[in-house]
Design a protein around this motif. Structure first.
Motif, PDB file in Angstrom:
ATOM      1  N   LYS A 126      17.361   4.295 -19.567  1.00 37.34           N
ATOM      2  CA  LYS A 126      16.853   2.481 -19.618  1.00 37.34           C
ATOM      3  C   LYS A 126      16.789   2.175 -21.896  1.00 37.34           C
ATOM      4  N   GLY A 130       9.246   0.057 -11.514  1.00 37.92           N
ATOM      5  CA  GLY A 130       7.995   0.266 -12.523  1.00 37.92           C
ATOM      6  C   GLY A 130       7.112  -0.272 -12.375  1.00 37.92           C
ATOM      7  N   GLY A 144      11.256   5.545 -15.033  1.00 38.25           N
ATOM      8  CA  GLY A 144      10.311   6.692 -15.731  1.00 38.25           C
ATOM      9  C   GLY A 144      10.067   7.847 -15.790  1.00 38.25           C
ATOM     10  N   HIS A 196      22.087  -3.199 -12.647  1.00 38.63           N
ATOM     11  CA  HIS A 196      20.397  -3.022 -12.902  1.00 38.63           C
ATOM     12  C   HIS A 196      20.015  -4.439 -12.824  1.00 38.63           C
ATOM     13  N   GLU A 210      17.832  -0.731  -5.081  1.00 40.49           N
ATOM     14  CA  GLU A 210      16.688  -0.789  -5.874  1.00 40.49           C
ATOM     15  C   GLU A 210      15.840  -1.960  -5.527  1.00 40.49           C
ATOM     16  N   SER A 253      10.048   3.732  -8.792  1.00 41.11           N
ATOM     17  CA  SER A 253       8.579   4.431  -8.782  1.00 41.11           C
ATOM     18  C   SER A 253       8.917   5.453  -8.193  1.00 41.11           C
TER      19      SER A 253
HETATM   20  O1  LIG Z   1      15.005   0.829 -12.303  1.00 45.08           O
HETATM   21  C1  LIG Z   1      14.459   2.330 -11.945  1.00 45.08           C
HETATM   22  C2  LIG Z   1      16.096   3.390 -12.022  1.00 45.08           C
HETATM   23  O2  LIG Z   1      17.120   2.535 -12.379  1.00 45.08           O
HETATM   24  C3  LIG Z   1      13.713   2.531 -11.540  1.00 45.08           C
HETATM   25  O3  LIG Z   1      12.353   2.595 -12.787  1.00 45.08           O
HETATM   26  P1  LIG Z   1      10.965   2.848 -11.707  1.00 45.08           P
HETATM   27  O4  LIG Z   1      11.543   5.080 -11.569  1.00 45.08           O
HETATM   28  O5  LIG Z   1      10.713   3.567 -13.401  1.00 45.08           O
HETATM   29  O6  LIG Z   1      10.623   2.615 -11.075  1.00 45.08           O
END
Ligand SMILES: O=C(CO)COP(=O)(O)O
Length: 271
Positions: A20, A188, A250, A110, A182, A228
């Motif tokens: 990100k 997140g 993350g 995304h 997702e 997550s």
């Molecule tokens: O959006 C994501 C991957 O593209 C997922 O993010 P997290 O793993 O931080 O929840």
């Protein structure tokens, strides 16, 4: 257990890190170096589990130089691309430029692009087409928000996105597509969809692809889960027969944690 299989097709698992808007180009190189060292120390077999990173655009040239210079078996991609190839589109990045930087993949749609930047399925379809025009493999992200999930419409909603984003794309191109499920409520937040939720949606996506195209095409598309993901939950999510990989946010910023996710097979043996 290691490679997902439906009896006919073997799909190499893909573990992808979406950085990100984190890691400037100096930090990005350090992160990638640490990741590569950790995986090399662990004697990771990159032909069994493919490893990809999605750094910010400004990191890509440095990543390319490191990967080429040290001959790292890691692949990489952009987090977005323009539907156009070149021209007066201030601030946009063309798939042509990403291909020139050695990108293999590009994220399309995304949820942060859909929600923060208001990207529509109509636009995303043209981005998928742009990716293929430049020989980039799109990692098409789909998934529902909390309200849709609560209303029990998550499968219907996600398949609607899939159909709209792929409309009129030929089967030959779809065969090497990657789709990432997702759920927005799990990104997140620390809320992770259960392994059954990930498998339910991936099975529904594969069935939809079989209807839109054919069973062989559907069986060759790799389906990822994202939201997550951590080393502690990776192996159980990947146990689903239609779940072929993970898109990690993350946890991909911590090289030890991400390497541990890449080595999920090891957890299946030792946990
Ligand atoms: O959006 C994501 C991957 O593209 C997922 O993010 P997290 O793993 O931080 O929840």
């Amino acid at each position: 257990m290691t490679t997902s299989t439906n009896g006919t097709f073997d799909r190499t698992p893909l573990i992808a890190g979406n950085w990100k808007m984190n890691m400037d180009h100096v930090q990005g190189i350090t992160l990638l170096q640490k990741l590569a060292w950790t995986l090399e120390d662990a004697k990771h077999d990159f032909t069994r589990v493919e490893v990809a990173v999605f750094p910010p655009f400004t990191d890509l040239r440095g990543v390319q130089t490191l990967v080429a210079g040290d001959d790292l078996p890691v692949v990489y991609g952009g987090q977005d691309l323009s539907p156009h190839d070149s021209g007066a589109y201030t601030g946009d990045i063309s798939g042509q430029f990403l291909a020139k930087l050695g990108c293999k993949y590009v994220l399309v749609g995304h949820s942060e692009r859909r929600t923060i930047h208001g990207e529509t399925d109509e636009l995303l379809r043209t981005k998928v087409e742009a990716a293929y025009r430049h020989s980039l493999v799109p990692v098409l992200c789909v998934g529902e928000g909390l309200e849709v999930r609560t209303a029990g419409r998550h499968v219907e909603h996600t398949l609607e996105q899939l159909r709209a984003d792929l409309e009129s794309l030929p089967a030959g191109q779809v065969a090497d597509l990657v789709v990432a499920y997702e759920p927005v409520w799990a990104i997140g937040t620390g809320e992770v969809a259960g392994p059954e939720d990930a498998q339910e949606m991936c099975a529904a996506i594969r069935a939809e692809l079989a209807t839109l195209y054919d069973a062989g095409t559907a069986a060759s598309v790799r389906l990822l889960y994202g939201g997550s993901v951590k080393a502690a939950n990776a192996a159980s999510i990947l146990a689903g027969r239609d779940v072929d990989g993970l898109l990690v946010g993350g946890a991909s910023l911590d090289p030890a944690e991400f390497a541990s996710i890449v080595r999920f097979e090891h957890h299946l043996v030792t946990d």
